[in-house]
Design a protein around this motif. Structure first.
Motif, PDB file in Angstrom:
ATOM      1  N   GLU A 139       6.332  66.647  30.095  1.00 52.94           N
ATOM      2  CA  GLU A 139       7.132  66.888  31.383  1.00 52.94           C
ATOM      3  C   GLU A 139       7.705  68.497  32.004  1.00 52.94           C
ATOM      4  O   GLU A 139       7.155  68.824  33.003  1.00 52.94           O
ATOM      5  N   ARG A 142       4.937  71.028  30.876  1.00 50.31           N
ATOM      6  CA  ARG A 142       3.702  71.269  32.396  1.00 50.31           C
ATOM      7  C   ARG A 142       3.839  71.484  33.160  1.00 50.31           C
ATOM      8  O   ARG A 142       3.099  72.309  34.416  1.00 50.31           O
ATOM      9  N   THR A 143       5.726  71.340  33.796  1.00 50.03           N
ATOM     10  CA  THR A 143       5.365  72.146  34.781  1.00 50.03           C
ATOM     11  C   THR A 143       6.068  73.513  35.034  1.00 50.03           C
ATOM     12  O   THR A 143       5.742  74.147  35.335  1.00 50.03           O
ATOM     13  N   TYR A 146       2.095  74.865  35.279  1.00 50.41           N
ATOM     14  CA  TYR A 146       2.286  74.557  36.773  1.00 50.41           C
ATOM     15  C   TYR A 146       2.555  75.466  37.422  1.00 50.41           C
ATOM     16  O   TYR A 146       1.887  76.335  38.151  1.00 50.41           O
ATOM     17  N   TYR A 190       8.319  61.564  37.986  1.00 52.29           N
ATOM     18  CA  TYR A 190       8.351  62.875  37.917  1.00 52.29           C
ATOM     19  C   TYR A 190       9.722  63.468  38.176  1.00 52.29           C
ATOM     20  O   TYR A 190       9.628  64.389  38.890  1.00 52.29           O
ATOM     21  N   LEU A 192      11.369  66.025  37.458  1.00 54.15           N
ATOM     22  CA  LEU A 192      11.165  68.167  37.351  1.00 54.15           C
ATOM     23  C   LEU A 192       9.955  67.852  38.066  1.00 54.15           C
ATOM     24  O   LEU A 192       9.577  68.651  39.222  1.00 54.15           O
ATOM     25  N   ASN A 193       9.118  67.814  37.492  1.00 53.91           N
ATOM     26  CA  ASN A 193       6.689  67.746  37.767  1.00 53.91           C
ATOM     27  C   ASN A 193       6.484  67.710  39.337  1.00 53.91           C
ATOM     28  O   ASN A 193       6.370  68.461  39.688  1.00 53.91           O
ATOM     29  N   GLU A 194       7.256  66.240  39.509  1.00 55.93           N
ATOM     30  CA  GLU A 194       6.321  66.393  40.729  1.00 55.93           C
ATOM     31  C   GLU A 194       7.448  66.829  41.952  1.00 55.93           C
ATOM     32  O   GLU A 194       6.469  67.666  42.778  1.00 55.93           O
ATOM     33  N   PHE A 196       8.464  69.907  41.481  1.00 52.70           N
ATOM     34  CA  PHE A 196       8.694  71.360  41.389  1.00 52.70           C
ATOM     35  C   PHE A 196       6.976  71.590  42.205  1.00 52.70           C
ATOM     36  O   PHE A 196       6.474  72.865  42.389  1.00 52.70           O
ATOM     37  N   THR A 197       6.077  70.913  42.141  1.00 51.74           N
ATOM     38  CA  THR A 197       5.207  70.894  42.292  1.00 51.74           C
ATOM     39  C   THR A 197       5.022  71.165  43.653  1.00 51.74           C
ATOM     40  O   THR A 197       3.986  71.826  44.611  1.00 51.74           O
ATOM     41  N   ASP A 482      -4.657  69.855  36.899  1.00 50.95           N
ATOM     42  CA  ASP A 482      -3.313  70.157  38.414  1.00 50.95           C
ATOM     43  C   ASP A 482      -4.381  70.469  39.106  1.00 50.95           C
ATOM     44  O   ASP A 482      -4.159  71.157  40.665  1.00 50.95           O
TER      45      ASP A 482
END
Length: 542
Positions: A139, A142-143, A146, A190, A192-194, A196-197, A482
Motif C-alpha cells: 500500500e 503503490r501510493t 501513484y 486503504y 493511505l492509498n485511497e 492519497f488518490t 490506476d
C-alpha cells in the motif's frame, strides 16, 4: 489441535511478537497541522486500540493500546478552513497561481520526505487496521508510485496545453485551473492509498485542502504531517481531527467547501452534500457503497472461478469496496463450486499481520465480528447454511471466512454490503436472475463474469456495461491498474478517479482568448516572451 485452539494460538503474548514488528512505545499525537504550523493540542484525545489482541495476566484477550490522537472541535476545524480559504485567496494565493513546474517540485520534495517515514507508516498500517505486513508495504509503495504517475500525467496535460489554438479568428490558450478548497476524507481499509488518490491530485492542481484521516488508520498519517508542512506553502494542507459527525457538518454549512472528496457510505455523503448552502457550487468526488456480484455460468472454468472468487472476496478479509460480495452460480455446477471454494478457503493461511504468507488477519472495526454473526444467523434463520468447514468461527477480533448457501432475498446478505469475510452464494437457473438482481440493486460498481463461452460472455457484456462501471471477464473485481477509470453507477460513486481522471476531477478548464489582430498578437507575444504569466505560457515541462 482443534479449531478453537488454533484460533486461540493466533494471539500471542507481546514477548513473542517479532522485534521487527513490535510496538514498544505508544504514539501519542498532541499536534496537528494548520496554516503551516504544527499546533499543540491539550484537549481530549481518542484512544487507539489495535485489532491485534494480546492476552493479559489472566489470559483474557485485550486489544493492544497503541496511542492517541486529538479530538478537535468545530473551533479548530473552522480555523483550518479559514487557513485553506486564505491560502487559496479566491484563486490569487501563492499556491493556485504557482507554475505547474514549481508545484511538481513541491510534490517531489514531499515524496522524498514521505519515503523517509516508510518503515514507521507501514508498521502503523499493520497495527491500526490489521493489514498484513506484505500488503501494508504494498500500500505504501503503490501510493508512492501513484504520486509519481500523477506527476507524469500532469506533465503530459501541461505539455498539451502549452500551445495556442486558433478557431474562427480567435486565439486561445486552454489550461486546467484549480477549483478552490477541498475537504478530503479517506477510508480505513486503504487509509493511505485511497486517501492519497484524492488528496494528491487535489493539491497538485492548485487547490488548498482540509484533510480528515479515517477513524481507523489515523495515527499512520502523523509521521507525514511534517513532510506536508515542509513541502507546501502554509495553509495548502491542513489536518482536522475529531468526530466526523461533529466537525464536518459545520464545515459544509459555511459554503466555503468547493469540492467534497469522500470515500465511504452514500448515506454520509448525501448528508454532507445537503448541508452545503449552494449544492450547485459543490463538486463531489465520491467512492461509495458496493455489492459487487460474481456470475459463474455453467460454461465457466470452475477452478479459475473459485481462485478468483477467493481473491476477490477475501483479500484483506473482504474489506474492500471492490470486493466480490455476492456470488451467483448456475445450479448445474453449484455443488462442485462450493466444494472447491471450501477447499480453497481451507488452504488460506490465517494469523497476525507479521506472519509470512498470511491471508486472513484480525478485523479493525470493534463491532464487525458481532455484525457478521448477525448476518450469518439471519441467513440461517431464513434457510441457508454455512457450507465450509469452520466457517464463521470467531475469536475476539478474528473471523474465519464463511460461505453461506443458498442465499435468498429475505436475508441481510442479499442486499447489505457485509464488508467482511462472508461469501453469500445464490444458485440460479436463468441468467435473467443475476441481471435482475443488478437492475434492482442500489449499487453499480463492478461485476465479474466467469465463462469460457464467447457468445455467452458477449450477451452479458452488453447489459452489464450499462448497469455497472466495470465488467471483469474471468477475473476478480478490482480497482487497478490506476490508469484505468474507477467509478460507479447509482449509489456507488460520483465522479471518476484514475491517474488522469483525478486531475480533471479537481480542476476546471479555463482559457484566455482574444481576437486575432496585430495589437492583440503583440500583447500576447510580450506576455509570453517575458514570462509574465504562469497561465499564459508556452513553457514546456520535460
Amino acid at each position: 489441535m482443534n479449531f478453537n485452539d488454533q484460533l486461540k494460538s493466533l494471539f500471542v503474548p507481546e514477548s513473542e511478537i517479532p522485534e521487527e514488528f513490535a510496538i514498544h512505545e505508544e504514539l501519542h499525537q498532541r499536534e496537528y497541522l494548520c496554516d503551516g504550523e504544527m499546533r499543540s493540542w491539550t484537549g481530549p484525545v481518542s484512544e487507539v486500540y489495535s485489532p491485534i489482541c494480546v492476552p493479559d495476566a489472566q489470559g483474557t484477550l485485550q486489544r493492544k493500546f497503541i496511542g492517541t490522537y486529538p479530538i478537535c472541535t468545530d473551533k479548530e476545524a473552522l480555523e483550518a478552513l479559514d487557513a485553506a480559504v486564505n491560502a487559496y485567496d479566491n484563486g490569487r494565493g501563492e499556491w493556485p497561481t504557482m507554475s505547474i513546474d514549481n508545484r511538481i517540485k513541491c510534490l517531489q520534495k514531499f515524496v522524498f520526505k514521505m519515503n523517509e517515514q516508510r518503515s514507521l507508516v507501514v508498521k502503523l498500517i499493520m497495527w491500526e487496521i490489521g493489514k498484513s505486513h506484505t500488503d501494508a508495504a504494498k500500500e505504501f509503495d503503490r501510493t508512492v508510485d501513484y504520486i509519481n504517475a500523477t506527476i507524469d500525467a500532469l506533465k503530459d496535460i501541461d505539455r498539451q496545453s502549452s500551445r495556442f489554438e486558433i478557431e474562427e479568428g480567435v486565439v486561445a490558450q486552454i489550461r486546467r485551473s484549480p477549483i478552490g478548497v477541498v475537504l478530503c476524507m479517506g477510508p480505513f481499509n486503504y487509509p493511505l492509498n485511497e486517501t492519497f488518490t484524492t488528496l494528491i491530485p487535489a493539491i497538485i492542481m492548485g487547490n488548498t485542502l482540509l484533510f480528515k484521516p479515517p477513524k481507523h488508520g489515523t495515527l499512520l498519517h502523523y509521521p507525514l504531517l511534517k513532510a506536508f508542512q515542509e513541502s507546501f506553502p502554509k495553509g495548502v494542507v491542513n489536518t482536522i481531527y475529531g468526530r466526523g459527525a461533529t466537525i464536518t457538518p459545520g464545515l459544509m454549512q459555511t459554503g466555503k467547501i468547493n469540492v467534497l472528496a469522500f470515500i465511504g457510505s452514500s448515506k454520509v455523503a448525501n448528508d454532507l452534500k445537503k448541508r452545503h448552502p449552494k449544492i450547485n457550487r459543490l463538486r463531489a468526488v465520491l467512492s461509495l457503497d458496493a455489492k459487487n456480484a460474481a456470475i459463474v455460468t455453467k460454461n465457466a472454468d470452475i477452478s479459475l472461478a473459485v481462485n478468483e472468487t477467493v481473491l476477490g472476496a477475501l483479500s484483506f478479509n473482504g474489506q474492500r469496496c471492490t470486493a466480490i460480495k455476492i456470488v451467483f452460480v448456475h445450479k448445474d455446477i453449484v455443488d462442485d463450486f462450493l466444494i472447491k471454494l471450501g477447499e480453497a478457503i481451507a488452504k488460506l493461511k490465517f494469523g497476525m499481520p507479521w506472519v509470512p504468507g498470511v491471508s486472513l488477519t484480525p478485523l479493525p472495526e470493534p463491532g464487525k465480528p458481532e455484525y457478521l454473526k448477525e448476518c450469518i444467523d439471519d441467513a440461517l434463520l431464513h434457510g441457508a447454511k454455512v457450507v465450509n468447514e469452520n466457517g464463521g468461527a470467531s475469536l475476539a477480533s478474528f473471523v474465519y471466512p464463511a460461505v453461506v448457501y443458498p442465499v435468498n432475498e429475505k436475508m441481510k446478505l442479499y442486499r447489505e454490503e457485509q464488508f467482511g469475510p462472508v461469501i453469500p452464494v445464490i444458485p440460479y437457473d436463468s441468467i435473467e436472475e443475476p441481471i435482475k438482481y443488478q437492475i434492482d440493486s442500489p449499487h453499480g460498481m463492478q461485476v465479474s463474469i466467469f465463462s469460457n463461452h464467447a457468445q455467452e460472455i458477449a450477451s452479458l457484456i452488453d447489459p452489464f456495461v450499462n448497469l455497472v462501471s466495470r465488467v471483469n471477464i474471468n477475473s476478480q473485481c478490482q480497482r487497478g491498474p490506476d490508469k484505468f477509470p474507477f467509478t460507479g453507477r447509482k449509489d456507488s460513486a460520483e465522479g471518476t478517479l484514475s491517474v488522469v481522471d483525478a486531475l480533471r476531477s479537481f480542476s476546471i478548464r479555463s482559457l484566455v482568448a482574444t481576437k486575432m489582430n496585430d495589437k492583440n498578437k503583440e500583447l500576447i507575444n510580450e506576455i509570453v516572451n517575458h514570462q509574465d504569466s504562469n497561465f499564459l505560457s508556452t513553457n514546456f515541462i520535460f
